[in-house]
Design a protein around this motif. Structure first.
Motif, short mmCIF file in Angstrom:
data_model
loop_
_atom_site.label_atom_id
_atom_site.label_comp_id
_atom_site.label_asym_id
_atom_site.label_seq_id
_atom_site.Cartn_x
_atom_site.Cartn_y
_atom_site.Cartn_z
N SER A 145 13.85 66.31 68.53
CA SER A 145 14.55 67.06 69.58
C SER A 145 15.20 68.34 69.07
O SER A 145 16.39 68.59 69.33
CB SER A 145 15.60 66.17 70.25
N PRO A 146 14.50 69.20 68.34
CA PRO A 146 15.11 70.46 67.93
C PRO A 146 15.38 71.33 69.15
O PRO A 146 14.67 71.23 70.16
CB PRO A 146 14.06 71.09 67.02
N PRO A 147 16.39 72.18 69.11
CA PRO A 147 16.74 72.97 70.29
C PRO A 147 15.78 74.11 70.59
O PRO A 147 15.83 74.68 71.68
CB PRO A 147 18.14 73.51 69.95
N ALA A 148 14.91 74.46 69.64
CA ALA A 148 14.01 75.60 69.82
C ALA A 148 12.76 75.39 68.98
O ALA A 148 12.73 74.53 68.09
CB ALA A 148 14.72 76.89 69.40
N PRO A 149 11.70 76.18 69.24
CA PRO A 149 10.45 76.00 68.48
C PRO A 149 10.59 76.20 66.97
O PRO A 149 9.73 75.74 66.22
CB PRO A 149 9.53 77.07 69.08
N ILE A 150 11.64 76.85 66.53
CA ILE A 150 11.82 77.06 65.09
C ILE A 150 12.18 75.77 64.37
O ILE A 150 12.13 75.68 63.15
CB ILE A 150 12.90 78.14 64.83
N GLY A 151 12.53 74.73 65.12
CA GLY A 151 12.89 73.46 64.50
C GLY A 151 14.35 73.44 64.06
O GLY A 151 15.10 74.39 64.28
N PHE A 152 14.74 72.34 63.44
CA PHE A 152 16.10 72.22 62.93
C PHE A 152 16.25 73.05 61.65
O PHE A 152 15.30 73.19 60.87
CB PHE A 152 16.43 70.76 62.60
N PRO A 153 17.44 73.58 61.41
CA PRO A 153 17.66 74.34 60.16
C PRO A 153 17.58 73.42 58.94
O PRO A 153 17.80 72.21 59.03
CB PRO A 153 19.06 74.92 60.33
N ASP A 154 17.27 74.02 57.81
CA ASP A 154 17.06 73.24 56.58
C ASP A 154 17.96 73.73 55.46
O ASP A 154 17.53 73.89 54.33
CB ASP A 154 15.59 73.34 56.16
N SER A 155 19.22 73.98 55.78
CA SER A 155 20.19 74.38 54.76
C SER A 155 21.49 73.65 55.01
O SER A 155 21.81 73.29 56.15
CB SER A 155 20.41 75.89 54.78
N GLY A 156 22.24 73.45 53.95
CA GLY A 156 23.49 72.71 54.06
C GLY A 156 24.49 73.35 54.98
O GLY A 156 25.26 72.66 55.66
N ALA A 157 24.51 74.67 55.03
CA ALA A 157 25.49 75.37 55.86
C ALA A 157 25.38 74.97 57.32
O ALA A 157 26.38 74.96 58.05
CB ALA A 157 25.30 76.89 55.71
N ALA A 158 24.18 74.64 57.77
CA ALA A 158 23.99 74.28 59.17
C ALA A 158 24.58 72.91 59.51
O ALA A 158 24.84 72.63 60.69
CB ALA A 158 22.50 74.29 59.50
N TRP A 159 24.79 72.06 58.49
CA TRP A 159 25.21 70.69 58.75
C TRP A 159 26.55 70.34 58.12
O TRP A 159 26.91 69.16 58.08
CB TRP A 159 24.14 69.72 58.22
#
Length: 433
Positions: free
Chosen positions: A352-366
């Protein structure tokens, strides 16, 4: 316990379960999970798991709603069952590296489960899982032909303006799929493509659609909706018809900018938020030299010296964290439906990513304060499943030598076994991979 089995299980797989055997050769253990044909999630025999059955279930729901019924029970059952089965395989399975690869590529060629609920599980099984160690071009073409992606990015309604259907219906192009393939899935803007290229690629993909009312169920090429004539894309000319679309997708999949993009994302996901240039160069070289062989690139990935260097540096995203915790407390498979809710509450719903780019893959996002507090609260609640376990033994089994002495001292001073286990599960080292 030596550090290498721990690094293999945490950095590449989904974390250890205390009862898991310790591989004598961690690299060989990872390689063994790259063999073709390994089993996927177990699905109930009565679940509509093929496209004809899925379309039929969707039609039943639609007819029920038209007759005045409430809800779409088939859709709800398919979504919940597919999700629970996939999560259960991650929580209880022994192929954690392969499941991480499935999650990585599903996020790269992302769909949104809420937009295409009937097809999400089938898409991941047939497009991602089936090609996860094969050629990227095969995965890309399968993606562009699957009803989930065609519906998610609206290509099923894209009609060539000069096609018979376009002339009759006065409808035109939808550029969503063409744009995302260029921008996100393959060459990226680094290739220097233009808006004219996006439009031309959308013309190439006109007529790529699907049908669910009759055979052949799934992908169909609608020739009367296809823009006639040859088209140019990034300096190349492609013939009309479905053949031109396959040729364009194959050429994009083999492009050097695509290989560079994929190499960077793989290294970022498995090694470091800031991918070491030498590591990216090596994976890029393998993709280039093998024509986009994902299995070869993955085998090279686990042989990067940078991938085995402690300390573990990447922050586990919510899905990785939930799965690792449930494996650490040896939660039963039937916790999977609730695990999906846990992940959603932590900001990363399954498929369920919010956009076609997918979920972010860096620690800062989480690493925001609210998300981290939710993690701590959830870990404290789930520790009840492991109440009575010796926290030091769990730490040794799942973290081994990367567990800090400070964590063990804090757990030893805890007021209860549950509190001690919570301290292990929320420790900085448990949050890292």
């Amino acid at each position: 316990m030596d550090a290498q089995p721990v690094i293999a299980a945490i950095r590449f797989a989904q974390g250890r379960r205390p009862a898991d055997p310790i591989p004598a050769d961690p690299m060989a253990w990872l390689d063994s999970q790259l063999a073709p044909g390994l089993p996927g999630p177990d699905l109930p025999a009565d679940l509509p798991a093929t496209l004809p059955a899925i379309f039929a279930a969707g039609r039943e729901d639609t007819e029920r709603v038209r007759a005045g019924g409430m809800g779409r029970p088939n859709q709800a059952r398919i979504v919940q069952t597919e999700t629970a089965a996939a999560i259960a395989l991650s929580v209880g399975g022994a192929q954690g590296f392969r499941e991480r690869l499935v999650a990585f590529w599903a996020n790269h060629l992302a769909i949104q489960r809420g937009r295409v609920p009937l097809f999400a599980g089938h898409y991941v099984r047939e497009v991602i899982r089936a090609h996860v160690t094969g050629k990227f071009e095969d995965m890309l073409v399968a993606m562009a032909r699957h009803p989930a992606m065609l519906a998610y990015l609206d290509n099923n309604g894209s009609i060539g303006p000069n096609s018979p259907a376009g002339q009759r219906m006065r409808r035109g192009l939808n550029e969503n799929l063409a744009r995302e393939i260029l921008e996100l899935h393959t060459v990226t803007p680094a290739a220097g493509y233009t808006q004219e290229d996006v439009t031309s690629f959308a013309r190439i993909l006109t007529g790529w659609s699907f049908q669910g009312q009759r055979e052949p169920y799934g992908f169909v090429f609608r020739a009367n909706a296809h823009e006639p004539g040859p088209k140019r894309l990034m300096g190349r000319t492609f013939p009309p018809g479905q053949e031109g679309g396959v040729m364009a997708l194959t050429w994009l999949a083999r492009h050097e900018k695509t290989h560079r993009h994929l190499a960077t994302k793989l290294v970022r996901h498995f090694v470091a938020d800031d991918p070491p240039p030498a590591a990216v160069d090596r994976i890029y070289g393998v993709l280039r030299d093998t024509g986009g062989d994902l299995g070869a690139a993955t085998r090279a990935l686990v042989r990067l010296p940078e991938a085995w260097q402690p300390p573990l540096g990447k922050l586990r995203n919510p899905q990785d964290y939930v799965i690792a915790v449930l494996r650490a407390v040896e939660a039963p498979d039937d916790i999977a439906p609730r695990a999906a809710n846990f992940m959603q509450n932590l900001g990363q719903g399954w498929w369920s990513p919010p956009a076609p780019i997918g979920f972010p893959d860096s620690g800062a996002a989480w690493s925001g304060p609210e998300i981290m507090v939710r993690r701590l609260d959830w870990a404290n609640n789930i520790s009840g499943r492991g109440a009575g376990r010796d926290a030091a033994e769990v730490a040794e089994a799942v973290l081994g030598p990367i567990c800090r002495p400070e964590t063990l001292r804090a757990a030893a001073r805890a007021g209860s076994a549950r509190e001690a286990l919570t301290l292990v599960l929320v420790s900085p080292e448990f949050h890292r991979r």
